[in-house]
Write a protein that holds these residues in place. Structure first.
Motif, mmCIF file in Angstrom:
data_model
loop_
_atom_site.group_PDB
_atom_site.id
_atom_site.type_symbol
_atom_site.label_atom_id
_atom_site.label_comp_id
_atom_site.label_asym_id
_atom_site.label_seq_id
_atom_site.Cartn_x
_atom_site.Cartn_y
_atom_site.Cartn_z
ATOM 1 N N PHE A 1 -8.437 -0.996 -9.039
ATOM 2 C CA PHE A 1 -9.522 -0.796 -8.003
ATOM 3 C C PHE A 1 -8.964 -1.213 -6.561
ATOM 4 C CE2 PHE A 1 -12.592 -3.100 -5.498
ATOM 5 C CZ PHE A 1 -13.645 -2.118 -5.044
ATOM 6 N N LEU A 2 -8.202 -2.312 -6.442
ATOM 7 C CA LEU A 2 -7.655 -2.659 -4.972
ATOM 8 C C LEU A 2 -6.729 -1.341 -4.547
ATOM 9 C CD1 LEU A 2 -7.053 -6.358 -5.454
ATOM 10 C CD2 LEU A 2 -8.907 -5.410 -4.273
ATOM 11 N N VAL A 3 -5.855 -0.826 -5.523
ATOM 12 C CA VAL A 3 -5.050 0.412 -4.946
ATOM 13 C C VAL A 3 -6.112 1.397 -4.421
ATOM 14 C CG1 VAL A 3 -3.820 2.158 -5.784
ATOM 15 C CG2 VAL A 3 -3.268 -0.353 -6.529
ATOM 16 N N LYS A 4 -7.116 1.591 -5.293
ATOM 17 C CA LYS A 4 -8.024 2.817 -4.929
ATOM 18 C C LYS A 4 -8.662 2.107 -3.554
ATOM 19 C CE LYS A 4 -7.355 5.439 -8.516
ATOM 20 N NZ LYS A 4 -6.879 6.716 -8.460
ATOM 21 N N LEU A 5 -8.993 1.240 -3.527
ATOM 22 C CA LEU A 5 -9.649 0.895 -2.194
ATOM 23 C C LEU A 5 -9.006 0.886 -0.994
ATOM 24 C CD1 LEU A 5 -12.414 -0.788 -1.383
ATOM 25 C CD2 LEU A 5 -11.141 -2.741 -1.235
ATOM 26 N N CYS A 6 -7.566 1.036 -1.041
ATOM 27 C CA CYS A 6 -6.705 1.049 -0.118
ATOM 28 C C CYS A 6 -6.660 2.706 0.220
ATOM 29 C CB CYS A 6 -5.436 0.341 -0.228
ATOM 30 S SG CYS A 6 -5.400 -1.368 0.037
ATOM 31 N N GLU A 7 -6.608 3.263 -0.895
ATOM 32 C CA GLU A 7 -6.226 4.797 -0.683
ATOM 33 C C GLU A 7 -7.680 5.330 0.068
ATOM 34 O OE1 GLU A 7 -5.887 6.185 -4.515
ATOM 35 O OE2 GLU A 7 -3.726 5.674 -4.754
ATOM 36 N N ASN A 8 -8.871 4.671 -0.411
ATOM 37 C CA ASN A 8 -9.952 5.241 0.378
ATOM 38 C C ASN A 8 -10.056 4.901 1.616
ATOM 39 O OD1 ASN A 8 -12.989 6.332 0.019
ATOM 40 N ND2 ASN A 8 -13.238 3.988 0.886
ATOM 41 N N ALA A 9 -9.147 3.893 2.273
ATOM 42 C CA ALA A 9 -9.288 3.396 3.597
ATOM 43 C C ALA A 9 -7.955 4.219 4.233
ATOM 44 C CB ALA A 9 -9.057 2.144 3.780
ATOM 45 N N GLY A 10 -7.564 5.312 3.646
ATOM 46 C CA GLY A 10 -6.231 5.853 4.449
ATOM 47 C C GLY A 10 -5.121 5.255 4.200
ATOM 48 N N ASN A 11 -4.901 4.649 2.964
ATOM 49 C CA ASN A 11 -3.691 4.013 2.343
ATOM 50 C C ASN A 11 -3.482 2.755 3.443
ATOM 51 O OD1 ASN A 11 -2.898 5.459 0.110
ATOM 52 N ND2 ASN A 11 -2.383 7.201 1.725
#
Length: 309
Positions: free
Chosen positions: A176-186
């Motif tokens: 989830f944290l990986v996806k959260l960062c991806e959603n914020a533009g990496n």
């Protein structure tokens, strides 16, 4: 001591509570508690510490005084100048190197969130879906709108409500944290940047500092069950992550109770976007003494500990 007969050397009440004897033979003694004709009466001292004590006793002056207060102090490194730097380096490191996903499942219940001093979340009062509500409330309190919306839409898709094991939950949170960062533009979003100081590795740095201050003088300390709490405090111009921990003195072979307990606080402050650490404080905030202790010992412990507030 030069006499072959047993001679007791008890440290003064202002120094370490340890008793050391000189004996004519060490064959009957446990090797872990004897060294060079001496034996120790407190097993909490390790052999390296005991050797240092023996060295000091051999160098007693004519008045029978030890040249240092507590030989155990030499085994605690002076971290007073480095622990804050280590904490800042930890905050600056990539979130994937930190145990955020491992610690949130157990720490969310111990965490509260405040906005301008007003409580908006208390983990102990959340009956179900604790981790989801924790992430959701934190993002909303921080006004991290992008993360809040992603948590609302995707969290339960990635992290089921009832994983079978804590380990499974940790692995899912890592995803989830990986996806959260991806959603914020990496990039690491504000919600995640704050959590980079809300885990056990951060607490351990403060604990090592407190241990280095207290243990060499009054002896070892241990945790009090359920004695760790976290507060995330949000203001218009700053954010603070505050760890509060309760400890107590460790009983010895001769003393089965704890002489005292105390609470200390590690406070980390950031700018409002949590891009930089602006202030770090670690202080002892309260002290409770066993009322049965002699008044002289109470005064000594109180002076030693509260001097480091």
């Amino acid at each position: 001591p030069e006499s072959p007969r047993e001679k007791q050397q008890l440290f003064d009440s202002q120094s370490a509570p340890v008793s050391v004897s000189n004996v004519s033979s060490t064959k009957t003694l446990n090797k872990s508690k004897s060294f060079d004709g001496f034996r120790i009466s407190h097993s909490r001292f390790s052999l390296p510490v005991f050797k240092k004590i023996v060295e000091r006793i051999k160098n007693l002056d004519n008045n029978g005084k030890l040249p240092i207060i507590n030989p155990e102090a030499e085994l605690y490194p002076d971290i007073s100048k480095t622990w804050k730097e280590s904490l800042i380096q930890s905050f600056k490191s990539d979130y994937t190197t930190l145990p955020i996903h491992k610690d949130i499942p157990r720490l969310a219940k111990k965490t509260c969130i405040k906005i301008e001093g007003n409580l908006v979340f208390c983990g102990e009062e959340v009956p179900e879906d604790l981790v989801f509500h924790f992430f959701r409330k934190l993002a909303k309190a921080l006004q991290d709108d992008t993360s809040f919306q992603y948590i609302e839409d995707e969290f339960k898709t990635i992290v089921p409500e009832s994983p079978n094991k804590t380990n499974d939950l940790s692995n899912l949170l890592q995803q989830f944290l990986v996806k959260l960062c991806e959603n914020a533009g990496n990039k690491e979003p504000l919600t995640l940047r704050v959590l980079k100081c809300a885990h056990q590795k951060t607490l351990l740095l403060g604990y090592n500092y407190i241990k280095g201050v207290i243990c060499p003088i009054v002896g070892r300390i241990k945790d009090v069950p359920a004695g760790w709490r976290i507060a995330i405090e949000i203001f218009s111009d700053k954010i603070s992550v505050v760890h509060t921990k309760k400890q107590q003195s460790s009983p010895t072979e001769d003393i089965t109770r704890s002489d005292f307990d105390f609470e200390w606080e590690l406070r980390i402050e950031f700018d409002r976007q949590a891009l930089n650490v602006s202030k770090i404080d670690c202080n002892i905030t309260s002290l409770n003494l066993d009322p049965s202790l002699p008044s002289t010992k109470q005064k000594r412990i109180r002076t030693i500990i509260l001097d480091h507030k």
